[in-house]
Design a protein around this motif. Structure first.
Motif, short mmCIF file in Angstrom:
data_model
loop_
_atom_site.label_atom_id
_atom_site.label_comp_id
_atom_site.label_asym_id
_atom_site.label_seq_id
_atom_site.Cartn_x
_atom_site.Cartn_y
_atom_site.Cartn_z
N ASP A 95 1.85 16.62 35.97
CA ASP A 95 1.78 17.27 37.33
C ASP A 95 2.81 17.06 38.01
OD1 ASP A 95 0.19 14.63 36.71
OD2 ASP A 95 1.18 14.38 38.83
N GLY A 96 3.52 16.09 38.12
CA GLY A 96 4.89 15.90 39.04
C GLY A 96 5.93 16.83 38.43
N GLU A 122 -0.28 18.42 32.30
CA GLU A 122 -1.21 17.36 31.99
C GLU A 122 -1.28 16.62 33.43
OE1 GLU A 122 -0.10 16.12 27.45
OE2 GLU A 122 0.94 15.19 28.92
N ASN A 140 -2.69 14.24 35.43
CA ASN A 140 -3.32 13.15 35.25
C ASN A 140 -3.20 12.24 36.57
OD1 ASN A 140 -0.65 12.07 35.46
ND2 ASN A 140 -0.42 11.28 33.61
N PHE A 147 -1.51 11.40 38.97
CA PHE A 147 -0.44 10.62 39.54
C PHE A 147 1.03 11.15 38.66
CE2 PHE A 147 -3.91 8.11 40.78
CZ PHE A 147 -3.53 7.64 42.18
N ALA A 148 1.84 11.09 39.55
CA ALA A 148 3.42 11.04 39.11
C ALA A 148 3.82 9.71 39.67
CB ALA A 148 4.18 12.37 39.53
MG LIG Z 1 1.14 12.87 35.98
#
Ligand SMILES: [Mg+2]
Ligand SMILES: Cc1ncc(C[n+]2csc(CCOP(=O)(O)OP(=O)(O)O)c2C)c(N)n1
Length: 330
Positions: A155-156, A182, A184, A186-187
């Motif tokens: 995502d980050g 993906e 998830n 958090f980055a």
């Molecule tokens: Mg992530």
């Protein structure tokens, strides 16, 4: 099931395939657990990552590829390496930085390439791999190879310019790329609420005029069905697809990160959606997985990992003078 899901999941996995996927997912989980232990024992230098929570995405997506297709996995995709044919032994040698590992001891984790398997491991600089994958997709098209390129980003990493530049090029040139984000949550310590304000990352596909789907990344059937459609579309010459796989990073960013910033409730909620538990339940409900098959798998997996650890520990590090060889292509 999310809003942008394609028409119903029609491509249900056969019993046989579901068992194979389970095997790879369990192997992935056990391999990564052993890496964490080895790291804590001081036997691994550098970093150690885990894709706990991402096994269905990594395994189910790579399972859609042929031998001739190209895989550019990220740091949560150990399962994709295994599905594409990389051996447990090579991956262990690689993680332990040995001279006889795929990267010949120059780097660890998934930072290696194996041209014979068409696996090109991750580059540390987030999203830098997507333009490389795009170049390979262009080569595949120009050579009329019909090979598909599958790659991943977090995502980050999906906020880096390379991500957008590559999609712009792949879409107009109809290149055979499948890009899986993906998501998830958090980055590193940055939650997704501080990364983007579109409802879904897959909404960005609209801006490139390509299909975008959001899938439950813990559901093996959904991952497989949607990735398979995307791979087929790419192979037909119809261009790229953006797939957002919603998962959870169940561990810290790396082994060094205690992830105290992740709310406990969020982790507890996602624990109930553990992809391994989900596929096990599915197999038991379909009366495919008996206790004896499960024990057999566990024994086989454990023996394979233990043997690989033994071989890796006994293998020498590369001689120092090798650091300056093999740096440039001949
Ligand atoms: Mg992530
Ligand atoms: C261009 C770039 N910026 C920053 C970093 C440092 N960095 C490494 S991993 C990471 C977080 C990645 O998060 P995400 O893309 O969501 O993937 P995840 O680790 O959650 O799977 C950051 C900021 C980097 N490697 N490359």
């Amino acid at each position: 099931m999310y809003a942008h899901h394609p028409d119903a999941v029609t491509d249900h996995l056969s019993d046989d395939k579901l068992l194979q996927l389970y095997y790879f997912m369990r192997l992935t989980r056990e391999f990564e657990e052993s890496i964490i232990t080895l790291y804590r024992q001081g036997k691994i230098v550098g970093g150690a990552f885990s894709g706990n929570g991402n096994e269905a995405t990594a395994v189910g997506s790579a399972f859609c590829l042929n031998k001739e297709d190209y895989l550019f996995p990220m740091h949560r995709d150990l399962g994709a390496h295994l599905v594409k044919g990389q051996t447990v032994r090579n991956l262990m040698l690689q993680h332990l930085g040995r001279g006889n590992s795929p990267a010949r001891g120059r780097d660890g984790t998934g930072h290696y390439a194996d041209a014979s398997l068409r696996i090109y491991g991750n580059i540390s600089h987030l999203a830098a791999m997507i333009p490389v994958a795009t170049g390979v997709a262009l080569a595949s098209k120009l050579r009329k190879e019909k090979s598909v390129v599958m790659t991943y980003i977090g995502d980050g990493g999906s906020n880096v310019g390379d991500f957008h530049e590559s999609l712009a090029m792949c879409s107009v040139m109809k290149l055979p790329l499948v890009l899986i984000v993906e998501n998830n949550q958090f980055a590193y310590s940055t939650p997704i609420a501080k990364q983007f304000i579109v409802e879904r990352i897959s909404d960005r596909a609209l801006g490139y005029g390509i299909p975008g789907f959001t899938i439950d990344g813990t559901d093996i059937d959904e991952v497989y069905a949607v990735c398979k459609q995307a791979v087929e579309r790419a192979r037909r010459g119809d261009g790229p697809t953006l797939i957002e796989s919603v998962t959870m990073r169940m561990h810290g960013h790396s082994v060094n990160d205690g992830a105290e910033y992740v709310p406990k409730k969020l982790l507890d909620d996602w624990k109930k959606k553990d992809p391994l538990l989900k596929i096990e339940k599915q197999l038991v409900d379909r009366k495919i997985l008996s206790q004896s098959i499960k024990s057999d798998y566990e024994r086989k997996i454990s023996a394979e990992i233990q043997e690989a650890i033994q071989v890796a520990i006994e293998s020498p590090y590369p001689p120092a003078e090798n650091a300056v060889t093999g740096v440039f292509a001949d």
